[in-house]
Scaffold this active site. Structure first.
Site, PDB file in Angstrom:
ATOM      1  N   CYS A  29       0.821  -1.237  -0.331  1.00 27.60           N
ATOM      2  CA  CYS A  29       0.008  -0.168   0.466  1.00 27.60           C
ATOM      3  C   CYS A  29       0.682   1.102   0.317  1.00 27.60           C
ATOM      4  CB  CYS A  29      -0.418   0.087   1.250  1.00 27.60           C
ATOM      5  SG  CYS A  29      -1.976  -1.195   1.408  1.00 27.60           S
ATOM      6  N   GLY A  56      -1.474   1.060  -4.985  1.00 29.43           N
ATOM      7  CA  GLY A  56      -2.668   0.305  -4.327  1.00 29.43           C
ATOM      8  C   GLY A  56      -3.371   0.819  -4.932  1.00 29.43           C
ATOM      9  N   ASN A 131       0.764   0.893   5.967  1.00 33.81           N
ATOM     10  CA  ASN A 131       2.146  -0.592   4.220  1.00 33.81           C
ATOM     11  C   ASN A 131       2.666  -1.625   4.968  1.00 33.81           C
ATOM     12  OD1 ASN A 131       4.148  -0.105   2.310  1.00 33.81           O
ATOM     13  ND2 ASN A 131       2.942  -1.479   2.082  1.00 33.81           N
ATOM     14  N   GLY A 132       2.320  -2.577   4.993  1.00 29.79           N
ATOM     15  CA  GLY A 132       3.051  -3.948   4.744  1.00 29.79           C
ATOM     16  C   GLY A 132       2.257  -4.827   5.100  1.00 29.79           C
ATOM     17  N   TYR A 272      11.038  -3.681  -8.712  1.00 30.48           N
ATOM     18  CA  TYR A 272       9.907  -3.714  -8.931  1.00 30.48           C
ATOM     19  C   TYR A 272       8.262  -2.490  -8.629  1.00 30.48           C
ATOM     20  CZ  TYR A 272       4.627  -5.027 -10.342  1.00 30.48           C
ATOM     21  OH  TYR A 272       3.570  -4.251 -10.244  1.00 30.48           O
TER      22      TYR A 272
HETATM   23  P1  AMP Z   1       4.187 -13.275 -14.225  1.00 31.82           P
HETATM   24  O1  AMP Z   1       3.330 -12.893 -15.260  1.00 31.82           O
HETATM   25  O2  AMP Z   1       3.287 -13.937 -12.962  1.00 31.82           O
HETATM   26  O3  AMP Z   1       5.377 -14.210 -14.458  1.00 31.82           O
HETATM   27  O4  AMP Z   1       4.197 -11.958 -13.355  1.00 31.82           O
HETATM   28  C1  AMP Z   1       5.625 -11.304 -13.672  1.00 31.82           C
HETATM   29  C2  AMP Z   1       4.938  -9.756 -14.327  1.00 31.82           C
HETATM   30  O5  AMP Z   1       4.352  -9.162 -12.890  1.00 31.82           O
HETATM   31  C3  AMP Z   1       6.155  -8.829 -14.066  1.00 31.82           C
HETATM   32  O6  AMP Z   1       6.019  -8.273 -15.461  1.00 31.82           O
HETATM   33  C4  AMP Z   1       6.495  -7.959 -12.936  1.00 31.82           C
HETATM   34  O7  AMP Z   1       5.971  -6.332 -12.911  1.00 31.82           O
HETATM   35  C5  AMP Z   1       4.450  -8.341 -12.505  1.00 31.82           C
HETATM   36  N1  AMP Z   1       4.868  -7.690 -11.113  1.00 31.82           N
HETATM   37  C6  AMP Z   1       5.527  -8.662 -10.145  1.00 31.82           C
HETATM   38  N2  AMP Z   1       5.583  -8.165  -8.960  1.00 31.82           N
HETATM   39  C7  AMP Z   1       4.651  -8.107  -8.827  1.00 31.82           C
HETATM   40  C8  AMP Z   1       3.511  -7.807  -7.410  1.00 31.82           C
HETATM   41  N3  AMP Z   1       3.664  -8.183  -6.222  1.00 31.82           N
HETATM   42  N4  AMP Z   1       1.952  -7.435  -8.057  1.00 31.82           N
HETATM   43  C9  AMP Z   1       1.748  -7.096  -8.777  1.00 31.82           C
HETATM   44  N5  AMP Z   1       2.478  -7.205 -10.689  1.00 31.82           N
HETATM   45  C10 AMP Z   1       3.628  -7.841 -10.175  1.00 31.82           C
END
Ligand code: AMP
Length: 500
Positions: A29, A56, A131-132, A272
């Protein structure tokens, strides 16, 4: 045998007494706060939350304080859709305010879990934005419910309110500190009372919290990008295990509430989560990500005609990769900005459909070309599998995937919301298995040492790592009773079955 049945009886009793763990706790968040402002605080809070919207998108809330009263507005949906009208700000008077923007997860509890949370305590009102994720939520919640506590949300954040209320501390800061000492896990808190705004960070600083200044006002935010939008300046990070108390008179007091420990901020913020225009520890996140890309080019370059990001999160690392390799940077994919995040869709089919609607192959660029696609992370593999087949359909000759972090093999409990380990593509697969599954010509991940080096930390120190990096290593920085509980029960039951 009697030992077995007493164990099972104990487990059954435990299950009866244990409230079901809500699916969605307080996930990743954004938090923000301002005090002693020379104008309405609510508008500044709304701007800050807007800059933190990437943290978020389920909903947001603002609480202000004015002449003995707290005022609150919380809405599902985006900040820009709910917190831009003058009439909304008119109902949020005061020169002090805090806000929260909440991550959306499947079954995320809806409006009742929106923050800031508010309660009237013996010592006055308290509004809190967190957040957390806490990792002893179940254990503490069960204990408090057995003692008669009534919870109004399914969010772990409410524990802070309940524990603050129960504390025998002499003043509000003592009470909040008592609460912080009881919980395990990750937290960056912004708290507003009638006299002060508090910023509190967990003992190892897993989630970020930055202190800033705007004229005579102190401001707090999850990321520095929130300060840019309101013209505030970064003062410094709130330290792990620190509480800052920003008074209504413009004062600032710092207190340590936890013994000094090695800081272990979450490495995934840098990879990320954080916005590229934020600064962490004085360093631009954008530049950090470019360095990840450059290191990847040094570790695993492959002959290609173009380097492309998977937009948007892969952009800075793809630029770094292209600059280091000398191969042209192009957009192999065009992203639709009318599709939200694919990651959080509840079913695999929905995630795949959304990836398909979100990205389109740029046929003019990829036809007959050898393409290196750069992404920040690979979690379930949904995005890369779909995109590779899209590029092949568009005529790409080769598709090589480069991932700007190591394989994610372990789940997260602190708010990043990666899925259970069974769903993680890398959990029990080697790189070749993963390559085949996603259908790439080659697949490479940034090495763990390469990651640490790119982050300016040399090689990973095995005994004192500089980051919370459990998603790659399984090395969790806190106790995790909620999760250990389950593993222990499963493990003990199977041992008992074997003993039978
Ligand atoms: P996936 O398609 O499941 O391999 O997810 C990878 C993609 O999701 C990458 O392009 C990341 O930018 C994004 N991503 C990675 N971790 C998260 C997260 N915790 N929440 C939302 N998006 C994520």
């Amino acid at each position: 045998m009697s030992h077995v049945s007493s164990f099972l009886r104990r487990q059954q009793r435990l299950q009866r007494e244990t409230p079901p763990l809500p699916r969605a706790l307080n996930e990743e968040c954004g938090v923000f706060g301002i005090i002693n402002h020379d104008g309405p605080a609510s508008q500044k809070v709304a701007m800050g939350l807007h800059a933190l919207q990437h943290r978020g998108q389920e909903g947001a809330g603002i609480t202000t304080y004015y002449e003995g009263e707290f005022h609150q507005a919380k809405e599902l949906g985006l900040v820009a859709d709910n917190f831009t009208e003058q009439s909304v700000f008119d109902n949020l008077p005061g020169t002090a305010g805090i806000g929260h923007t909440r991550y959306s997860t499947a079954g995320g509890g809806g409006a009742k879990n929106l923050q800031p949370l508010y309660a009237d305590l013996e010592t006055g009102g308290i509004a809190l934005a967190h957040n957390g994720n806490l990792t002893n939520n179940r254990v503490l919640r069960r204990r408090l419910i057995n003692r008669g506590a009534i919870f109004h949300t399914t969010s772990d954040s409410e524990l802070f309110i309940q524990l603050t209320a129960l504390s025998r501390g002499l003043n509000m800061s003592e009470k909040i500190i008592d609460a912080a000492r009881e919980v395990e896990g990750a937290f960056a808190l912004v708290v507003l009372t009638r006299d002060a705004m508090y910023g509190v960070r967990d003992a190892v600083g897993i989630r970020p919290l930055v202190l800033g200044k705007l004229g005579d006002s102190y401001v707090l935010a999850s990321e520095s990008c929130a300060f840019d939008l309101i013209g505030a300046e970064v003062v410094r990070d709130v330290e792990p295990g620190e509480m800052v108390i920003c008074g209504r008179d413009g004062s600032l007091v710092s207190r340590r509430w936890a013994a000094e420990r090695l800081a272990r901020p979450c490495i995934f913020e840098l990879i990320y989560f954080a916005r590229p225009n934020s600064f962490v520890d004085g360093e631009s996140v954008y530049e950090i990500r470019k360095r990840l890309g450059r290191t990847m080019a040094e570790e695993s370059h492959v002959e290609a005609d173009l380097i492309s990001p998977i937009p948007d999160s892969g952009v800075p690392s793809a630029i770094g990769y292209a600059q280091a390799s000398g191969v042209p940077y192009e957009m192999a994919l065009i992203r639709s900005h009318f599709v939200g995040r694919t990651f959080i869709e509840p079913s695999q089919q929905m995630r795949e459909m959304k990836v398909q609607r979100k990205h389109s192959a740029n046929i003019g660029v990829v036809k007959g070309k050898r393409v290196v696609l750069v992404d920040d992370s690979l979690v379930r593999g949904t995005t890369s599998r779909k995109i590779i087949s899209m590029l092949r359909d568009a005529g790409a000759k080769e598709v090589h995937i480069r991932v700007a972090c190591p394989p994610i093999r372990f789940p997260d409990f602190y708010g990043i919301d990666t899925p259970s380990k069974e769903e993680l593509l890398a959990h029990d697969r080697d790189v070749e298995d993963m390559r085949q599954l996603i259908g790439a010509d080659t697949l490479s991940f940034l090495s763990l040492d390469g990651l640490y080096q790119a982050l300016g930390k040399g090689k990973r120190d095995q005994t004192q790592p500089a980051f919370t990096d459990h998603c790659f290593t399984g090395d969790y920085p806190t106790a995790n009773p909620d999760h250990d509980d389950r593993d222990n029960v499963v493990q003990q039951l199977s041992l008992l079955r074997e003993a039978r």
